[in-house]
Structure formats: C-alpha cells, structure tokens
Scaffold this motif. Structure first.
Motif, PDB file in Angstrom:
ATOM      1  N   VAL A   3     -10.465  -2.854 -13.280  1.00 28.07           N
ATOM      2  CA  VAL A   3      -9.356  -2.265 -12.526  1.00 28.07           C
ATOM      3  C   VAL A   3      -8.397  -3.383 -12.142  1.00 28.07           C
ATOM      4  O   VAL A   3      -8.774  -4.549 -12.096  1.00 28.07           O
ATOM      5  N   ALA A   4      -7.150  -3.024 -11.887  1.00 28.15           N
ATOM      6  CA  ALA A   4      -6.155  -4.032 -11.508  1.00 28.15           C
ATOM      7  C   ALA A   4      -5.141  -3.417 -10.559  1.00 28.15           C
ATOM      8  O   ALA A   4      -4.870  -2.214 -10.611  1.00 28.15           O
ATOM      9  N   CYS A   5      -4.590  -4.266  -9.706  1.00 27.00           N
ATOM     10  CA  CYS A   5      -3.511  -3.843  -8.814  1.00 27.00           C
ATOM     11  C   CYS A   5      -2.530  -4.997  -8.663  1.00 27.00           C
ATOM     12  O   CYS A   5      -2.939  -6.148  -8.441  1.00 27.00           O
ATOM     13  N   GLN A   6      -1.217  -4.689  -8.792  1.00 22.20           N
ATOM     14  CA  GLN A   6      -0.202  -5.747  -8.727  1.00 22.20           C
ATOM     15  C   GLN A   6       1.040  -5.319  -7.954  1.00 22.20           C
ATOM     16  O   GLN A   6       2.059  -6.000  -7.975  1.00 22.20           O
ATOM     17  N   THR A   7       0.946  -4.204  -7.240  1.00 23.48           N
ATOM     18  CA  THR A   7       2.161  -3.652  -6.632  1.00 23.48           C
ATOM     19  C   THR A   7       2.448  -4.175  -5.229  1.00 23.48           C
ATOM     20  O   THR A   7       3.562  -4.023  -4.739  1.00 23.48           O
ATOM     21  N   GLU A   8       1.458  -4.774  -4.570  1.00 25.24           N
ATOM     22  CA  GLU A   8       1.663  -5.290  -3.218  1.00 25.24           C
ATOM     23  C   GLU A   8       1.962  -6.783  -3.258  1.00 25.24           C
ATOM     24  O   GLU A   8       1.539  -7.492  -4.164  1.00 25.24           O
ATOM     25  N   LYS A   9       2.665  -7.284  -2.253  1.00 31.08           N
ATOM     26  CA  LYS A   9       2.984  -8.709  -2.186  1.00 31.08           C
ATOM     27  C   LYS A   9       1.763  -9.546  -1.811  1.00 31.08           C
ATOM     28  O   LYS A   9       1.680 -10.720  -2.164  1.00 31.08           O
ATOM     29  N   SER A  10       0.835  -8.942  -1.084  1.00 27.14           N
ATOM     30  CA  SER A  10      -0.343  -9.653  -0.608  1.00 27.14           C
ATOM     31  C   SER A  10      -1.512  -9.502  -1.571  1.00 27.14           C
ATOM     32  O   SER A  10      -1.840  -8.391  -2.009  1.00 27.14           O
ATOM     33  N   GLN A  11      -2.144 -10.627  -1.886  1.00 26.23           N
ATOM     34  CA  GLN A  11      -3.327 -10.603  -2.740  1.00 26.23           C
ATOM     35  C   GLN A  11      -4.452  -9.815  -2.070  1.00 26.23           C
ATOM     36  O   GLN A  11      -5.199  -9.096  -2.746  1.00 26.23           O
ATOM     37  N   ILE A  12      -4.547  -9.924  -0.733  1.00 29.00           N
ATOM     38  CA  ILE A  12      -5.585  -9.199   0.004  1.00 29.00           C
ATOM     39  C   ILE A  12      -5.391  -7.693  -0.140  1.00 29.00           C
ATOM     40  O   ILE A  12      -6.339  -6.937  -0.372  1.00 29.00           O
ATOM     41  N   GLN A  13      -4.138  -7.246  -0.013  1.00 27.80           N
ATOM     42  CA  GLN A  13      -3.858  -5.813  -0.154  1.00 27.80           C
ATOM     43  C   GLN A  13      -4.151  -5.325  -1.564  1.00 27.80           C
ATOM     44  O   GLN A  13      -4.728  -4.249  -1.759  1.00 27.80           O
ATOM     45  N   ASN A  14      -3.756  -6.118  -2.562  1.00 25.91           N
ATOM     46  CA  ASN A  14      -4.016  -5.734  -3.950  1.00 25.91           C
ATOM     47  C   ASN A  14      -5.512  -5.664  -4.232  1.00 25.91           C
ATOM     48  O   ASN A  14      -5.977  -4.777  -4.950  1.00 25.91           O
ATOM     49  N   ARG A  15      -6.264  -6.590  -3.648  1.00 26.16           N
ATOM     50  CA  ARG A  15      -7.712  -6.568  -3.855  1.00 26.16           C
ATOM     51  C   ARG A  15      -8.326  -5.319  -3.210  1.00 26.16           C
ATOM     52  O   ARG A  15      -9.209  -4.683  -3.798  1.00 26.16           O
TER      53      ARG A  15
END
Length: 357
Positions: A256-268
């Motif tokens: 899975v992947a997430c890249q839409t938030e500015k924060s790495q913590i939020q994306n994780r």
C-alpha cells in the motif's frame, strides 16, 4: 405470523428494555467499547420493536373490525368488512417489513470505505475510463454529503489513472457501495480513434470496509516501510520532501502507499489504514468462500469475461450483468447518478436473503 418470528420479536422487546436500562446506568461510560457495541445493537433493535408494536396494534384493530362486521346494523357490518380488508392488507405489509428487519445485518454496513480503481484491459483507454469511474464515485459521494480523501494516485499521460486510491467517509457508505467491486467494462469510440471504431476496455474497482485495529492484527515486524518523493499533484513542498510512504506486508506481499499528505507521519497512518482494510477484505473473502457464499470482494484480473457492469456509450446504456438490470441513462450515471443501480442491487440482495439463498 409464524410463532418463531413472533418469539424473536418478543425477545427483541426484552433486549431493548435491558439495553435502555444499561444505558442510563452510571457505569456505562467506563467501557466505551461496550457502550458503542450496545448502542449499535439498540439502533438495530429499535426499528424491529417499533414495527412489531404497529403490527400488534393492527391485530387488535382487526379484532375490533371483526366485531363490527357481526353487528346487526347492515351499514355498520359493511363498514366492518371494509375495515377488515384494509387492515389485513396493512398487516401483510407490516409482516413483510418485519421479515426484512429480521434479516441478518452485514456488520460492515455502517463503515467507511477505501476504494482502489485500476485501468485494466485496453491501455490508455482503460486508464481514461478508470478516471471516469473515479469522477463518477466522487460525484455520487458528494451528492450523499460524504467526505472524500485522495490517498494515492498514478496518473496516466493520456488522462485518467493507471491506479487511484481514495477513502470515502460518511453514513452507511459501505452498505451503498459494497457491490461495486469487480471489473467494469466500457464500450465507446476513443478520442484517438480516427476511424470511429468502438473499443472495449475495462477498469477494476475494489471496495474495502475500513478496518479498526481490533478487526485485524498486524505485527510491526512483518512490515517493510519505504519513503520516497511524491510523484502526484501537491505542490513543491510535497515533491521536495520524502513524505510519501510505501508499506509492504512481507508475509502476504500486500503493498500500500500514500503520498497525498505533506507529513510523512500522516501518510504512514493512512497507509496503515489501507493495509488493515486490504487484509480485512481478504479475511472476509476467505470466510465467504468457506461458507460457500459468492465472493463479493473478488476483483480478478480485469479480463472482459469477468465483467460485472457494462457502460455502452453509443446506446447510452448501463447494464449490471449480475442481476440483469439495464437503464438507458449512461450520461447521468457517469455523472454520479447511481441511485437506481445501487437500489436495484440492494433490493436483489435483500430478496435473496429473504428467499434463504
């Protein structure tokens, strides 16, 4: 009404009374998980009890009408007979409603969802169609007053997406969109087709109920976490920092992947939500296969033969092949007017449950 059905409804009345007593106790908020559980149970029981109260009141009214029908005054007796007909018709409707209310509920119906759409067979045209489906679900969600959050995207140079993932949050989201999983087929003339020949392409849709940590347990030691620069839209800040997160569940190979938030913590955090949802969906699919039910969450490879629905542009037609439902409103459906199709699928599912299939 059969005695077994009546007994179930009498039990429901007693259980609702027990829950109401528990909810007013001083200790109820000490265990929030239990509070949520019995509150949810209450919301399921209340419509059953209310409908059963109407049913019993109607029974009493029928007995009163029967007495009228035996009156020595012909005019009153005739009124009684007419009232019996009306009340008995109402009683049939109430019994049908109660039968529906007693059907087993899908425990995931109230949950939010995570959706993945991928271009499948058809190259660029499949990716463009994947973009059309994304827009269709987005507009439908907006009409329902649901919230949409983009999670990950892989745009196609020709338009649309090779893949796109997003969350939809709101009331009873899964109950409305759970039947959308599968291969969607489009038949139309691509913009790049000079000869006007109709092409057939497919995109796959996977709808997953949001899973809590209590629904699925993931060992942190089984995870490989990678960070990278965002490739999607998001501005300079996103692209200059390694805020995007990719998580691989090593035992199953799920990525899975997430890249839409500015924060790495939020994306994780969002990526972990996606991972739990995927693993929960797989768990549900295994359970459904084990008991011999249709595997609703299966997406397959996107081959044309696996289609669940066809969108035929030349005929302005949409056909759901699982239930044989067709409407000549593709232009409105693709703009998010999905209610007729969704209602037909829900009604069919309920009918199968009522028939015991």
């Amino acid at each position: 009404m059969e005695s077994s059905m009546r007994n179930r409804l009498e039990v429901a009345i007693k259980r609702l009374q027990e829950i109401d007593q528990e909810l007013i106790s001083e200790d109820i908020m000490k265990d929030l998980a239990h509070f949520r559980e019995i509150s949810k149970e209450r919301s399921n029981l209340e419509p059953q009890v209310e409908a059963y109260s109407k049913y019993k009141k109607n029974e009493e009214d029928i007995e009163g009408a029967k007495e009228m029908a035996q009156d020595s005054d012909p005019e009153i007796a005739e009124m009684g007979k007419e009232e019996i007909k009306r009340l008995e018709a109402e009683q049939e409707k109430l019994e049908e409603e109660l039968t529906f209310l007693l059907l087993p509920k899908d425990p995931n119906d109230e949950k939010n969802i995570i959706v993945e759409i991928r271009g499948a067979v058809g190259g660029d045209e499949a990716n463009i169609f994947a973009g059309d489906l994304f827009r269709m679900y987005t507009r439908y969600a907006e009409a329902q007053d649901w919230k949409i959050q983009l999670v990950d995207e892989n745009p196609s140079e020709a338009g649309g997406f090779a893949s796109v993932s997003f969350m939809i949050k709101g009331k009873s989201v899964y109950s409305k969109l759970k039947f959308e999983s599968g291969a969607h087929r489009v038949q139309r003339v691509p913009k790049t087709e000079a000869s006007g020949r109709i092409h057939t392409s497919t995109a796959t849709v996977l709808v997953m109920p949001e899973a809590e940590e209590i629904d699925i347990e993931i060992n942190p030691n089984d995870l490989q976490v990678d960070t990278y620069h965002s490739q999607g839209a998001g501005g300079q800040n996103v692209n200059k920092t390694e805020s995007a997160v990719r998580i691989t569940h090593i035992p199953t190979g799920t990525v899975v992947a997430c890249q839409t938030e500015k924060s790495q913590i939020q994306n994780r955090e969002i990526a972990m939500q996606m991972l739990r949802a995927k693993m929960y969906a797989n768990k549900l699919a295994e359970q459904q296969e084990a008991i011999g039910n249709e595997r609703r969450l299966k997406v397959g490879t996107g081959e044309r033969s696996e289609k669940i629905r066809t969108y035929n542009y030349p005929q302005n037609r949409v056909t759901d092949h699982r239930i044989g439902f067709t409407i000549q409103k593709l232009d409105r459906v693709i703009e998010g007017e999905l209610d007729e199709i969704i209602d037909a699928l829900i009604h069919y599912d309920q009918s199968m449950k009522m028939a015991g299939e």
